[in-house]
Design a protein around this motif. Structure first.
Motif, PDB file in Angstrom:
ATOM      1  N   ALA A 101       0.863  -1.183   0.000  1.00  0.00           N
ATOM      2  CA  ALA A 101       0.000   0.000   0.000  1.00  0.00           C
ATOM      3  C   ALA A 101       0.898   1.231   0.000  1.00  0.00           C
ATOM      4  N   VAL A 102       0.417   2.305  -0.625  1.00  0.00           N
ATOM      5  CA  VAL A 102       1.211   3.520  -0.778  1.00  0.00           C
ATOM      6  C   VAL A 102       0.531   4.670  -0.053  1.00  0.00           C
ATOM      7  N   ASP A 103       1.298   5.404   0.750  1.00  0.00           N
ATOM      8  CA  ASP A 103       0.850   6.658   1.349  1.00  0.00           C
ATOM      9  C   ASP A 103       1.292   7.774   0.404  1.00  0.00           C
ATOM     10  N   GLU A 104       0.357   8.299  -0.386  1.00  0.00           N
ATOM     11  CA  GLU A 104       0.715   9.309  -1.382  1.00  0.00           C
ATOM     12  C   GLU A 104       0.999  10.663  -0.754  1.00  0.00           C
ATOM     13  N   GLY A 105       0.732  10.807   0.535  1.00  0.00           N
ATOM     14  CA  GLY A 105       1.079  12.053   1.207  1.00  0.00           C
ATOM     15  C   GLY A 105       2.550  12.115   1.579  1.00  0.00           C
ATOM     16  N   THR A 106       3.078  10.992   2.086  1.00  0.00           N
ATOM     17  CA  THR A 106       4.480  10.944   2.516  1.00  0.00           C
ATOM     18  C   THR A 106       5.359  10.158   1.549  1.00  0.00           C
ATOM     19  N   HIS A 107       4.735   9.496   0.565  1.00  0.00           N
ATOM     20  CA  HIS A 107       5.451   8.692  -0.440  1.00  0.00           C
ATOM     21  C   HIS A 107       6.194   7.525   0.207  1.00  0.00           C
ATOM     22  N   GLN A 108       5.573   6.966   1.250  1.00  0.00           N
ATOM     23  CA  GLN A 108       6.098   5.771   1.879  1.00  0.00           C
ATOM     24  C   GLN A 108       5.291   4.565   1.390  1.00  0.00           C
ATOM     25  N   VAL A 109       5.978   3.443   1.256  1.00  0.00           N
ATOM     26  CA  VAL A 109       5.346   2.213   0.798  1.00  0.00           C
ATOM     27  C   VAL A 109       5.356   1.221   1.963  1.00  0.00           C
ATOM     28  N   TYR A 110       4.236   0.523   2.151  1.00  0.00           N
ATOM     29  CA  TYR A 110       4.117  -0.435   3.251  1.00  0.00           C
ATOM     30  C   TYR A 110       3.782  -1.817   2.672  1.00  0.00           C
ATOM     31  N   VAL A 111       4.447  -2.840   3.213  1.00  0.00           N
ATOM     32  CA  VAL A 111       4.243  -4.211   2.749  1.00  0.00           C
ATOM     33  C   VAL A 111       3.969  -5.095   3.962  1.00  0.00           C
ATOM     34  N   SER A 112       2.858  -5.846   3.932  1.00  0.00           N
ATOM     35  CA  SER A 112       2.520  -6.740   5.042  1.00  0.00           C
ATOM     36  C   SER A 112       3.190  -8.089   4.849  1.00  0.00           C
ATOM     37  N   ASP A 113       3.561  -8.710   5.964  1.00  0.00           N
ATOM     38  CA  ASP A 113       4.184 -10.036   5.965  1.00  0.00           C
ATOM     39  C   ASP A 113       3.428 -10.898   6.963  1.00  0.00           C
ATOM     40  N   ARG A 114       2.780 -11.963   6.470  1.00  0.00           N
ATOM     41  CA  ARG A 114       1.905 -12.735   7.358  1.00  0.00           C
ATOM     42  C   ARG A 114       2.627 -13.798   8.159  1.00  0.00           C
ATOM     43  N   VAL A 115       3.892 -14.046   7.870  1.00  0.00           N
ATOM     44  CA  VAL A 115       4.667 -14.979   8.684  1.00  0.00           C
ATOM     45  C   VAL A 115       5.374 -14.240   9.812  1.00  0.00           C
ATOM     46  N   ASP A 116       6.045 -13.139   9.479  1.00  0.00           N
ATOM     47  CA  ASP A 116       6.740 -12.355  10.496  1.00  0.00           C
ATOM     48  C   ASP A 116       5.789 -11.482  11.300  1.00  0.00           C
ATOM     49  N   ASN A 117       4.521 -11.311  10.812  1.00  0.00           N
ATOM     50  CA  ASN A 117       3.526 -10.455  11.484  1.00  0.00           C
ATOM     51  C   ASN A 117       4.062  -9.040  11.653  1.00  0.00           C
ATOM     52  N   THR A 118       4.603  -8.532  10.564  1.00  0.00           N
ATOM     53  CA  THR A 118       5.160  -7.186  10.544  1.00  0.00           C
ATOM     54  C   THR A 118       4.696  -6.459   9.300  1.00  0.00           C
ATOM     55  N   VAL A 119       4.946  -5.152   9.297  1.00  0.00           N
ATOM     56  CA  VAL A 119       4.774  -4.324   8.109  1.00  0.00           C
ATOM     57  C   VAL A 119       6.105  -3.630   7.849  1.00  0.00           C
ATOM     58  N   LEU A 120       6.627  -3.793   6.641  1.00  0.00           N
ATOM     59  CA  LEU A 120       7.867  -3.132   6.258  1.00  0.00           C
ATOM     60  C   LEU A 120       7.548  -1.751   5.695  1.00  0.00           C
ATOM     61  N   GLN A 121       8.304  -0.743   6.134  1.00  0.00           N
ATOM     62  CA  GLN A 121       8.155   0.609   5.614  1.00  0.00           C
ATOM     63  C   GLN A 121       9.320   0.904   4.677  1.00  0.00           C
ATOM     64  N   ILE A 122       9.001   1.296   3.446  1.00  0.00           N
ATOM     65  CA  ILE A 122      10.004   1.552   2.412  1.00  0.00           C
ATOM     66  C   ILE A 122       9.880   3.002   1.977  1.00  0.00           C
ATOM     67  N   ASP A 123      10.989   3.701   1.945  1.00  0.00           N
ATOM     68  CA  ASP A 123      11.010   5.096   1.516  1.00  0.00           C
ATOM     69  C   ASP A 123      10.870   5.140  -0.005  1.00  0.00           C
ATOM     70  N   GLY A 124       9.751   5.699  -0.483  1.00  0.00           N
ATOM     71  CA  GLY A 124       9.507   5.743  -1.918  1.00  0.00           C
ATOM     72  C   GLY A 124       9.732   7.089  -2.558  1.00  0.00           C
ATOM     73  N   HIS A 125      10.198   8.083  -1.780  1.00  0.00           N
ATOM     74  CA  HIS A 125      10.410   9.409  -2.368  1.00  0.00           C
ATOM     75  C   HIS A 125      11.688   9.377  -3.202  1.00  0.00           C
ATOM     76  N   PRO A 126      11.597   9.671  -4.501  1.00  0.00           N
ATOM     77  CA  PRO A 126      12.780   9.555  -5.364  1.00  0.00           C
ATOM     78  C   PRO A 126      13.939  10.456  -4.950  1.00  0.00           C
ATOM     79  N   ALA A 127      13.638  11.600  -4.303  1.00  0.00           N
ATOM     80  CA  ALA A 127      14.704  12.534  -3.940  1.00  0.00           C
ATOM     81  C   ALA A 127      15.302  12.263  -2.569  1.00  0.00           C
ATOM     82  N   SER A 128      14.780  11.274  -1.856  1.00  0.00           N
ATOM     83  CA  SER A 128      15.271  10.997  -0.507  1.00  0.00           C
ATOM     84  C   SER A 128      16.592  10.237  -0.566  1.00  0.00           C
ATOM     85  N   PRO A 129      17.511  10.516   0.382  1.00  0.00           N
ATOM     86  CA  PRO A 129      18.775   9.760   0.410  1.00  0.00           C
ATOM     87  C   PRO A 129      18.562   8.287   0.740  1.00  0.00           C
TER      88      PRO A 129
END
Length: 696
Positions: A101-129
């Protein structure tokens, strides 16, 4: 007639995929007309070695698309701002990624994992370091997280936990997690930006549940088992399966208040993904058998024969470029393809307008399509005398003759066929008239049951505008001022009063209504626990748990009265506990409220005063007699010793204390020894008793 769907080779220049349809009218006044939707491939990419690609999630403002590659458990990143999707990189994920899922306000991407029971946060802003890297891992605290949705406006992330049967609500500002128990195992979730609401499906329970402000508000039973879920301008799209075999697969559309609005015809297999393009009134649907369907957004009528694609395909719409982007999966490799979309016109205006003789009249005929520039013309029929239609679709003039005038308007945007729709203008005689509301009453309702779609009617010329001017509608019901419709699904029992206002240039009319919403008997809370016992100051009060029925589970509070000092009521655990500190009689009321109805019960308690212990008297010591010298036998006068005195002092026989009480001389000796040895009174008495027993 039905027009066939053609899929020409994407490799051929200028080729196009055409979806043509006979579109059913939204009302009887709109004539059915053929419509064409054309998808022209603009480019594709086959990321090696990917073979099973998920649905693309698009950050339209950044021109980025994200696809989960299931075999490698990677996230593929694409630049979708151009005509062709351009592969950028892949990001390694967890052990079992499910949804992105994408947060178009902050340009962060979230991915659910049903084994680890976590959500990974990925920086999707192209200009971010830290662009395209995992910047955080968030625990859901649930088990079996599958469905994922992000509310960018409310900064909330929702995860449907299939195994723990609840919904994790994650505050993206603090990473705090609230878990909401749900009936049946939740399978998927969607949300709308800024709504602070989520909609959750359950395959196990075949339900759709509205979550409002982090608590379940209402649920509806679906027409079949929900297998897929989407949300867009048309409402909430659900792919369902009914029957025991052969299965009946359909798409059901619900509004945000859980009212069923449309159901599609049967599909070839289960729906796997949805994408909405509201600007052309189209809902794109892929199925498990690899078919791409185009349904009319406001009716779910199929727009032509489906397009055949590889199985396990999905579809998305880029809200910025309005391109359709598909992902396909095959053993030989997956493919990401983008299409430009054109659509012939579709007239979506109301079918009827009101006017008055001698009064200025203006209305717009509305059509959608791509290109968006439309040319309107009068195809047949007669406009009211004094009214004309210009090429931009504006009806304008001053009617001179009363009556009902029916006519057909055509709209063209250069893509055949042109759209046609039959409209009518009802012209009231001799000038304007003030409005009169003619709907006398409205139906009552029941919590959780779809309210009957009710049209409120008022006469007058020109046609009056209707609005709710005061009072309160039942929660869950809404009034559509454009259609003058009252609709929805009530969520709270009670009696609700409101006033409807009808207004035009000639005057105003109002009418008051009352709607009684009955509670669903299964939802009404009832306090079931017994009255608490009395207590005593200083004694720890035995913990009392207050219980109640009701769905959803109610919340408890002390709504009136006073608890005994020293006792408290924990609203979280529903327990009354503590140690009373003040005697007296106390009355208080506990209320159970689940948002649908309330139940209150008054309790009375008497706290007794503390018990005062009886004082134990302290023994007073008896003074010991002063010992005197006792002569041995034969010493001095007297028996055994002539002339010796046996006892000297006041205790001498014949006149002293001991003589008067009859205590023998040996007793005197024992008492003297006890006193001399500082033996207590009790010990001396015991010794005396022992001697007497031996002497006897």
């Amino acid at each position: 007639m039905r027009m066939s769907l053609r899929h020409l080779s994407p490799a051929a220049a200028g080729t196009a995929l055409v979806l043509a349809t006979l579109v059913a009218a939204p009302t009887a006044a709109h004539a059915a007309a053929p419509r064409a939707i054309v998808l022209s491939p603009t480019g594709s990419d086959s990321p090696s070695p990917s073979a099973n690609l998920g649905q693309m999630q698009i950050d339209a403002s950044m021109g980025r698309g994200y696809v989960i590659d299931l075999p490698s458990e990677d996230l593929l990143v694409y630049d979708v701002s151009g005509a062709a999707p351009r592969y950028l990189t892949r990001i390694g994920l967890g052990s079992d990624p499910v949804e992105a899922a994408v947060d178009e306000g902050t340009h962060q991407v979230y991915v659910s994992d049903r084994v680890d029971n976590t959500v990974l946060q990925i920086d999707g802003h192209p200009a971010s370091p830290t662009a395209n890297t995992i910047v955080d891992t968030i625990s859901t605290t649930g088990i079996g997280g599958a469905g994922l949705a992000v509310d960018a406006g409310s900064k909330l992330l929702y995860v449907a936990n299939t195994i723990s049967s609840d919904l994790s609500v994650i505050d993206l500002s603090t990473h705090g997690v609230a878990r909401i128990p749900l009936p049946g195992a939740p399978s998927d979730v969607v949300t709308l930006a800024g709504s602070n609401k989520a909609w959750v499906t359950s395959e196990a329970a075949s339900t759709l549940t509205l979550i409002d402000a982090r608590s379940p508000r209402s649920s509806v039973v679906l027409g079949g088992t929900p297998l897929s879920l989407g949300i867009g301008a048309g409402g909430i799209s659900i792919g369902t399966r009914a029957g025991a075999g052969p299965f009946d697969y359909r798409v059901e559309m619900y509004d945000t208040l859980l009212a069923l609005t449309h159901t599609s015809a049967a599909l070839d297999s289960k729906a796997t993904s949805f994408a909405t393009d509201a600007t052309i009134y189209s809902l794109f649907v892929t199925t498990e058998m690899g078919q791409l369907h185009s349904l009319r957004l406001d009716t779910l009528v199929e727009q032509g024969d489906p397009m055949t694609m590889p199985k396990a395909s999905s579809v998305a719409v880029d809200d910025s470029t309005r391109r359709v982007i598909t992902t396909t999966s095959a053993l030989t490799g997956g493919t990401v393809t983008s299409y430009d979309v054109t659509a012939s016109p579709l007239i979506v205006s109301p079918a009827s307008y009101g006017a008055g003789v001698g009064m200025s009249f203006t209305a717009a005929v509305i059509a959608v399509g791509r290109p968006t520039a439309m040319t309107f013309s009068l195809a047949s029929g007669t406009l009211p005398p004094g009214v004309a239609l210009d090429p931009t679709g504006i009806l304008n003039g001053v009617p001179t003759t009363a009556g009902t005038f029916r006519f057909t308007v055509a709209a063209s945007n250069g893509l055949a066929p042109a759209a046609e729709s039959t409209l009518e203008i009802v012209v009231a005689p001799s000038g304007p008239t003030a409005p009169t509301i003619t709907t006398a009453t409205v139906p009552n309702g029941t919590v959780g049951t779809v309210y009957p779609d009710t049209t409120l009617v008022a006469s007058g010329s020109p046609e009056p505008a209707l609005s709710v001017s005061s009072g309160t509608l039942p929660p869950g019901l809404e009034f559509d001022e454009r259609r003058a419709h009252l609709y929805g699904t009530p969520t709270k029992a009670g009696s609700y009063d409101f006033t409807l206002k009808a207004e035009n240039a000639s005057g105003v009319d109002t009418h008051s209504y009352t709607i009684v919403i009955a509670a669903d008997p299964a939802s009404v809370p009832h306090i079931t626990s017994a009255p608490p016992a009395d207590g005593r100051v200083g004694d720890r009060y035995p913990t009392v748990t207050v219980t109640a029925t009701g769905t959803p589970a109610p919340e408890f509070s002390v709504s009136s009265g006073t608890l005994p000092p020293g006792l408290s009521f924990d609203e979280r655990t529903h327990q009354l506990a503590g140690t009373p500190t003040k005697a007296g009689s106390y009355a208080f009321t506990i209320t159970a409220d689940n948002g649908i109805a309330k139940d209150s019960k008054e309790y009375r308690m008497t706290i007794a005063a503390a018990v005062t212990p009886t004082p134990v008297p302290t023994p007073t010591a008896t003074p010991s007699p002063t010992p005197t010298s006792v002569p041995k036998a034969g010493d001095g006068p007297g028996p055994g010793a002539a002339g010796a005195s046996r006892v000297s002092g006041p205790g001498a026989p014949g006149s002293g204390l001991l003589a008067s009480t009859g205590v023998a001389s040996a007793e005197v000796t024992l008492l003297g020894v006890a006193a001399a040895g500082l033996v207590g009174l009790g010990a001396a008495a015991a010794a005396l008793a022992s001697w007497r027993r031996r002497a006897s």
